[in-house]
Design a protein around this motif. Structure first.
Motif, PDB file in Angstrom:
ATOM      1  N   VAL A  26       0.864  -1.178   0.000  1.00 49.45           N
ATOM      2  CA  VAL A  26       0.000   0.000   0.000  1.00 49.45           C
ATOM      3  C   VAL A  26       0.898   1.224   0.000  1.00 49.45           C
ATOM      4  N   ARG A  27       0.790   1.998  -1.050  1.00 50.49           N
ATOM      5  CA  ARG A  27       1.605   3.207  -1.182  1.00 50.49           C
ATOM      6  C   ARG A  27       0.676   4.416  -1.284  1.00 50.49           C
ATOM      7  N   PRO A  28       0.677   5.245  -0.264  1.00 53.39           N
ATOM      8  CA  PRO A  28      -0.138   6.458  -0.371  1.00 53.39           C
ATOM      9  C   PRO A  28       0.544   7.469  -1.292  1.00 53.39           C
ATOM     10  N   THR A  29      -0.276   8.322  -1.894  1.00 59.26           N
ATOM     11  CA  THR A  29       0.297   9.465  -2.590  1.00 59.26           C
ATOM     12  C   THR A  29       0.834  10.387  -1.498  1.00 59.26           C
ATOM     13  N   VAL A  30       1.023  11.619  -1.772  1.00 58.20           N
ATOM     14  CA  VAL A  30       1.569  12.547  -0.775  1.00 58.20           C
ATOM     15  C   VAL A  30       0.638  12.615   0.430  1.00 58.20           C
ATOM     16  N   LEU A  31       1.182  12.405   1.621  1.00 53.43           N
ATOM     17  CA  LEU A  31       0.370  12.443   2.848  1.00 53.43           C
ATOM     18  C   LEU A  31       0.097  13.885   3.259  1.00 53.43           C
ATOM     19  N   ASN A  32      -1.110  14.114   3.789  1.00 51.09           N
ATOM     20  CA  ASN A  32      -1.417  15.438   4.324  1.00 51.09           C
ATOM     21  C   ASN A  32      -2.100  15.292   5.684  1.00 51.09           C
ATOM     22  N   ASP A  33      -2.259  16.400   6.372  1.00 54.87           N
ATOM     23  CA  ASP A  33      -2.865  16.405   7.701  1.00 54.87           C
ATOM     24  C   ASP A  33      -4.305  16.908   7.679  1.00 54.87           C
ATOM     25  N   LYS A  34      -4.906  16.925   6.517  1.00 50.62           N
ATOM     26  CA  LYS A  34      -6.290  17.384   6.401  1.00 50.62           C
ATOM     27  C   LYS A  34      -7.238  16.326   6.967  1.00 50.62           C
ATOM     28  N   PRO A  35      -8.449  16.738   7.327  1.00 47.94           N
ATOM     29  CA  PRO A  35      -9.434  15.743   7.767  1.00 47.94           C
ATOM     30  C   PRO A  35      -9.793  14.838   6.588  1.00 47.94           C
ATOM     31  N   SER A  75     -10.129 -16.860   9.882  1.00 51.16           N
ATOM     32  CA  SER A  75     -10.687 -17.559  11.042  1.00 51.16           C
ATOM     33  C   SER A  75     -11.885 -18.433  10.667  1.00 51.16           C
ATOM     34  N   THR A  76     -12.549 -18.138   9.543  1.00 57.27           N
ATOM     35  CA  THR A  76     -13.681 -18.955   9.105  1.00 57.27           C
ATOM     36  C   THR A  76     -13.282 -19.939   8.017  1.00 57.27           C
ATOM     37  N   GLY A  77     -12.029 -19.913   7.621  1.00 53.62           N
ATOM     38  CA  GLY A  77     -11.559 -20.818   6.576  1.00 53.62           C
ATOM     39  C   GLY A  77     -11.771 -20.276   5.177  1.00 53.62           C
ATOM     40  N   ASP A  78     -12.317 -19.077   5.070  1.00 56.54           N
ATOM     41  CA  ASP A  78     -12.496 -18.461   3.753  1.00 56.54           C
ATOM     42  C   ASP A  78     -11.170 -17.874   3.293  1.00 56.54           C
ATOM     43  N   TYR A  79     -11.076 -17.645   2.013  1.00 51.92           N
ATOM     44  CA  TYR A  79      -9.858 -17.041   1.482  1.00 51.92           C
ATOM     45  C   TYR A  79     -10.224 -15.725   0.820  1.00 51.92           C
ATOM     46  N   ILE A  80      -9.798 -14.640   1.422  1.00 54.35           N
ATOM     47  CA  ILE A  80      -9.999 -13.314   0.839  1.00 54.35           C
ATOM     48  C   ILE A  80      -8.638 -12.630   0.808  1.00 54.35           C
ATOM     49  N   PRO A  81      -8.080 -12.453  -0.373  1.00 59.58           N
ATOM     50  CA  PRO A  81      -6.787 -11.783  -0.431  1.00 59.58           C
ATOM     51  C   PRO A  81      -6.901 -10.319  -0.011  1.00 59.58           C
ATOM     52  N   LEU A  82      -5.822  -9.779   0.456  1.00 58.61           N
ATOM     53  CA  LEU A  82      -5.789  -8.379   0.873  1.00 58.61           C
ATOM     54  C   LEU A  82      -5.900  -7.483  -0.356  1.00 58.61           C
ATOM     55  N   ALA A  83      -7.054  -6.889  -0.553  1.00 51.36           N
ATOM     56  CA  ALA A  83      -7.275  -5.940  -1.642  1.00 51.36           C
ATOM     57  C   ALA A  83      -6.813  -6.499  -2.980  1.00 51.36           C
ATOM     58  N   GLY A  84      -6.872  -7.783  -3.143  1.00 49.13           N
ATOM     59  CA  GLY A  84      -6.352  -8.405  -4.357  1.00 49.13           C
ATOM     60  C   GLY A  84      -4.909  -8.784  -4.115  1.00 49.13           C
ATOM     61  N   CYS A  85      -4.603 -10.027  -4.262  1.00 50.22           N
ATOM     62  CA  CYS A  85      -3.285 -10.548  -3.897  1.00 50.22           C
ATOM     63  C   CYS A  85      -2.178 -10.064  -4.822  1.00 50.22           C
ATOM     64  N   CYS A  86      -1.056  -9.888  -4.204  1.00 52.90           N
ATOM     65  CA  CYS A  86       0.205  -9.742  -4.923  1.00 52.90           C
ATOM     66  C   CYS A  86       0.220  -8.574  -5.890  1.00 52.90           C
ATOM     67  N   LYS A  87      -0.031  -7.398  -5.381  1.00 48.09           N
ATOM     68  CA  LYS A  87       0.051  -6.205  -6.205  1.00 48.09           C
ATOM     69  C   LYS A  87       0.347  -4.989  -5.339  1.00 48.09           C
ATOM     70  N   THR A  88       0.658  -3.920  -6.011  1.00 44.00           N
ATOM     71  CA  THR A  88       0.860  -2.644  -5.340  1.00 44.00           C
ATOM     72  C   THR A  88      -0.388  -1.797  -5.568  1.00 44.00           C
ATOM     73  N   LEU A  89      -0.895  -1.191  -4.509  1.00 45.88           N
ATOM     74  CA  LEU A  89      -2.029  -0.290  -4.614  1.00 45.88           C
ATOM     75  C   LEU A  89      -1.606   1.104  -4.192  1.00 45.88           C
ATOM     76  N   TRP A  90      -1.953   2.077  -4.986  1.00 44.64           N
ATOM     77  CA  TRP A  90      -1.715   3.484  -4.651  1.00 44.64           C
ATOM     78  C   TRP A  90      -3.018   4.046  -4.116  1.00 44.64           C
ATOM     79  N   LEU A  91      -2.953   4.739  -2.997  1.00 44.56           N
ATOM     80  CA  LEU A  91      -4.142   5.322  -2.386  1.00 44.56           C
ATOM     81  C   LEU A  91      -4.247   6.793  -2.740  1.00 44.56           C
ATOM     82  N   LEU A  92      -5.417   7.183  -3.206  1.00 40.50           N
ATOM     83  CA  LEU A  92      -5.701   8.566  -3.566  1.00 40.50           C
ATOM     84  C   LEU A  92      -6.866   9.054  -2.728  1.00 40.50           C
ATOM     85  N   GLY A  93      -6.805  10.280  -2.251  1.00 40.60           N
ATOM     86  CA  GLY A  93      -7.897  10.828  -1.452  1.00 40.60           C
ATOM     87  C   GLY A  93      -8.707  11.808  -2.226  1.00 40.60           C
TER      88      GLY A  93
END
Length: 93
Positions: A26-35, A75-93
């Motif tokens: 998980v790679r955020p874009t530029v971080l800010n202190d805004k709400p 914990s329930t035996g289900d398989y849910i990858p984290l936001a889609g397995c094996c990739k880089t995600l950029w976060l935009l606000g």
């Protein structure tokens, strides 16, 4: 100036890609202190994105939400990858 930063980012991602476990970077874009605003966007690449920043609480909320979903599924035996397995995600606000 940013050339070395991006070279380091690429080295980090190359080292992680060889791991056989599920992973998501998980790679955020530029971080800010805004709400936090009303939306967040996670994209696999920054094609067509010019600039942008994201509030720190959004990043924390996204990571905690993804981990919570993953742990609950495990914990329930289900398989849910984290936001889609094996990739880089950029976060935009």
């Amino acid at each position: 100036m940013l050339r070395k930063v991006y070279e380091d980012k690429d080295r980090q991602e190359d080292a992680i890609r060889v791991i056989t476990l599920d992973w998501t970077i998980v790679r955020p874009t530029v971080l800010n202190d805004k709400p936090a605003r009303s939306h967040i966007k996670a994209v696999p690449d920054l094609s067509g994105v010019h600039g942008g920043s994201i509030a720190r609480p959004y990043v924390a909320e996204f990571v905690v939400h993804q981990l919570t979903r993953y742990v609950a599924a495990q914990s329930t035996g289900d398989y849910i990858p984290l936001a889609g397995c094996c990739k880089t995600l950029w976060l935009l606000g």
